[in-house]
Structure formats: C-alpha cells, structure tokens
Write an enzyme that holds these catalytic residues in place. Structure first.
Site, PDB file in Angstrom:
ATOM      1  N   GLY A  11      39.298  86.502  94.380  1.00  0.00           N
ATOM      2  CA  GLY A  11      40.131  87.428  95.175  1.00  0.00           C
ATOM      3  C   GLY A  11      39.488  88.754  95.193  1.00  0.00           C
ATOM      4  N   ARG A  72      36.074  80.906  97.258  1.00  0.00           N
ATOM      5  CA  ARG A  72      36.117  80.286  96.011  1.00  0.00           C
ATOM      6  C   ARG A  72      35.280  78.980  96.174  1.00  0.00           C
ATOM      7  NH1 ARG A  72      41.396  83.044  96.049  1.00  0.00           N
ATOM      8  NH2 ARG A  72      41.200  84.152  93.720  1.00  0.00           N
ATOM      9  N   ASP A 103      38.277  87.090  86.276  1.00  0.00           N
ATOM     10  CA  ASP A 103      38.099  86.140  85.197  1.00  0.00           C
ATOM     11  C   ASP A 103      37.471  84.839  85.646  1.00  0.00           C
ATOM     12  OD1 ASP A 103      40.383  85.451  85.873  1.00  0.00           O
ATOM     13  OD2 ASP A 103      41.179  85.032  84.071  1.00  0.00           O
ATOM     14  N   THR A 125      39.547  93.333  90.373  1.00  0.00           N
ATOM     15  CA  THR A 125      40.876  92.475  90.483  1.00  0.00           C
ATOM     16  C   THR A 125      41.849  93.473  90.435  1.00  0.00           C
ATOM     17  OG1 THR A 125      42.284  90.855  89.635  1.00  0.00           O
ATOM     18  CG2 THR A 125      40.743  91.763  88.197  1.00  0.00           C
ATOM     19  N   ASP A 127      44.656  92.529  89.559  1.00  0.00           N
ATOM     20  CA  ASP A 127      45.764  92.249  88.526  1.00  0.00           C
ATOM     21  C   ASP A 127      45.454  93.307  87.006  1.00  0.00           C
ATOM     22  OD1 ASP A 127      46.762  90.363  90.279  1.00  0.00           O
ATOM     23  OD2 ASP A 127      45.246  88.870  89.362  1.00  0.00           O
ATOM     24  N   ASP A 129      43.679  92.367  84.636  1.00  0.00           N
ATOM     25  CA  ASP A 129      44.247  91.200  83.686  1.00  0.00           C
ATOM     26  C   ASP A 129      42.872  90.788  82.777  1.00  0.00           C
ATOM     27  OD1 ASP A 129      42.772  89.907  85.561  1.00  0.00           O
ATOM     28  OD2 ASP A 129      44.140  88.242  85.552  1.00  0.00           O
ATOM     29  N   ARG A 171      50.062  86.853  88.678  1.00  0.00           N
ATOM     30  CA  ARG A 171      50.424  85.337  88.079  1.00  0.00           C
ATOM     31  C   ARG A 171      50.502  85.333  86.753  1.00  0.00           C
ATOM     32  NH1 ARG A 171      46.050  81.910  91.256  1.00  0.00           N
ATOM     33  NH2 ARG A 171      45.338  84.063  91.684  1.00  0.00           N
TER      34      ARG A 171
END
Ligand code: ADP
Length: 319
Positions: A11, A72, A103, A125, A127, A129, A171
């Site tokens: 992403g 991807r 990740d 990212t 996120d 995360d 997510r």
C-alpha cells in the site's frame, strides 16, 4: 557498496516520495549509484529498473503516492520469484536494496536477505502498525486527513443533531482510529485491539441524548467491522438517525505533512548509511526521536499494539 536499488511496495503512503528522494540524494552524496525499481517486487522480477540521478527526484518531496509506483506480487512469495528478483539485481550490478513499504513488503525484504542479498526495510504505511518504530511514514498525513474529514462532519453534525459513524482505515491496527478519535473528541472509538460492549455504547448514547447532547461521533477502525453495520445497529437500538461515512482511500492520498517529510528524509538517509556500514536484514525506525534499527526477523516476529494508555485517556476524556 557502489550501486544500490530502491523500491516501494504494498500500500502506498504519503511521504514515500520524500523517502525515495532521501535514498537517492544520500547515496549520490556518498558517490553511490542508485537504481529505481518500478512497481515493487513485480517490477523487480520483470527488470523494470532505471538509473536515477539527482534530478530524478526533484519536485517530488511534497507529492503523495510514490513516483516508483507500487504493486502487489504473489510470485515474489515463492523462492523462484525471489531468485528471479536477485538475478535482476545482479544483472544491474546492484549490491544492496532499500524496500519502502509495510510489513508484507518487509517479508519480501527478509527473504532477499535470507537468500544473501543485503536489504533494508523503511516503514511506509498509514497504519502505523510496524514494530520497532514509534511512527511510520504516512501516518501523520493520514491522521490529519481523517481529522479534517471529521471536523467537516462535526460541523454538519451540530446542525442536524444526529449520530455519526465514521469508518477509518486499519485492518489490524487501531492507531488511525484512536489518534483521530482522540484529536477530534469522538464520543466512542472502536479499535481491533480493545474489546467493546455494544450495550455500553448504546447506553452512553442514550444518556448523552437525555443530557441534551446534540450529536455523537463514533469512530470505527475497519478491522472491527463495517461502519455501515455499526450504524444500523446503533440506529435500531437508539431510534435516532445515524449517518455513516466510510472515508476509504482519501486517507492514503494528499501532500505529506511536514512531520512525514522529515521522518521520511531521516529514515531514507539512515537506510543508506546502514547499507554503507555493511548492515543487512534490518529495518529502520524512530523511537523517542532517535533513529534506530532492528533485526527484520525480530520486527516481523512481534505484533505491534496501539498505545493502550492513549486508549484509556480517550475513554476518560469522552465521559
Ligand atoms: P504492505 O507492504 O503494505 O504490508 P502487502 O502485505 O500487500 O503490503 O505486501 C506487499 C508485497 O510484499 C506482496 O505483494 C508480496 O510481493 C511481498 N510479500 C508479502 N509477503 C511476503 C512473503 N511472505 N514473502 C515474500 N514476499 C512477500
């Protein structure tokens, strides 16, 4: 180290361009040639690789997205795909690689290092995360995009006296929901890392209404469930009109904030320093405003959790 490569994968996030620029400029500063690999690991396998110059990264520091594009690539999850990638890198005389991504992309970097190709991961990212760093590139921009959207919804919420449910990205990670909810004074924040009690949420909404509260804002991280579903459950239970906004991909775009540009510049440059020092199989990060690096195996074996103190604070402030 005479020649390195850089790619973005997975992403995209705002600030990736600033990170690419930092890798390219820092390498050239040290008389190292840099090759840009387009479309992530799929472009690596296909050999979509071009030499970059100082000017290649001019006028991109303020742009969202990634000038190297991203993709991807299922094939790269196979040993065969990884070996094809390494063959391309060798064909171009590239001796080390910087991978900017999340990740998933780091797992690709881990495999390359395991196959003997020195690779460094830079966390990009929205996120936030990734273990081993307090912040990832793009998080601050996405946070401010979400805050801007909630502020706008708040204006109309005040005028219409409704309950608003806003679904934000995340997510597995609740950082974006938690930080934006705290920054915007949301009444309720629902994140994957913490249990929630629907009866308690509804009770609180009803109590708020009795007190004459004009509107309520509920932030839901996408990982917990669909905002539309939450909206329906809430309107059924409270009998109030509930509007749902799914912010979606606007959260990924936009010009990176100053914080993200500086973070990306620092992390991209650090990755080049580490390759020069002969380090491989590590990820860079920032912890307590210090640049750090960690073994990629260690980073990928850990889960990262939101700051639960921040979550508790959000609850204390939204009574
Ligand atoms: P992100 O980096 O944003 O988490 P993805 O999870 O989609 O995004 O991963 C990006 C790409 O990284 C994948 O399409 C794939 O090419 C590569 N990748 C992910 N997991 C692995 C793995 N286990 N081994 C090798 N490559 C992987």
């Amino acid at each position: 180290m005479k020649r390195i490569g850089v790619l973005t994968s997975g992403g995209d996030s705002p600030g990736m361009n600033a990170a690419i620029r930092a890798v390219v400029r820092k390498a050239i500063y040290h008389d190292i040639e840099v090759y840009g690999i387009y479309y992530g690991y799929s472009g690596l396998i296909a050999g979509e690789i071009k030499k970059m110059e100082l000017g290649s990264v001019g006028d991109i520091i303020h742009r969202g997205g990634t000038m190297l594009y991203t993709a991807r690539c299922e094939e790269f999850k196979t040993l065969e795909g990884q070996m094809k990638g390494i063959a391309q890198l060798k064909k171009f005389g590239i001796e080390g690689l910087v991978v900017i991504g999340g990740d998933g992309s780091f797992r690709g970097a881990q495999k390359l290092t395991a196959q003997g190709f020195p690779t460094i991961g830079v966390p990009g990212t929205i996120d936030n995360d990734i273990p081993g760093t307090d912040f990832t590139i793009g998080f601050d921009t996405a946070l401010n995009t979400v805050i801007d959207a909630i502020d706008k919804i708040r204006d109309t919420a005040t005028s219409h006296e409704r309950t608003y449910v806003i679904e934000v990205m995340g997510r597995d990670a609740g950082d974006l929901a938690l930080w934006s909810g705290l920054a915007d004074g949301a009444e309720t924040i629902i994140i994957p890392e913490a249990d929630y009690d629907m009866d308690e949420i509804i009770g609180r909404l009803n109590r708020g209404q009795e007190r004459g509260k004009k509107h309520s804002i509920i932030i839901v991280a996408e990982g917990v469930g669909s905002g539309i579903e939450f909206g329906k459950r809430i309107s059924d239970a409270t009998g109030t009109e509930t509007r749902v906004t799914v912010l979606g991909h606007i959260q990924r775009g936009g010009s990176p904030t100053g914080m993200d540009r500086v973070l990306a510049s620092r992390l991209g440059a650090k990755a080049v320093d580490l390759l020069i020092e002969g380090k491989a199989g590590v990820t860079v990060g920032i912890q307590k405003n210090e640049l750090v690096y960690h073994d990629i195996d260690e980073v990928l074996s850990k889960g990262r959790c939101v700051d639960l103190d921040l979550y508790r604070l959000s609850q204390e402030l939204s009574i």
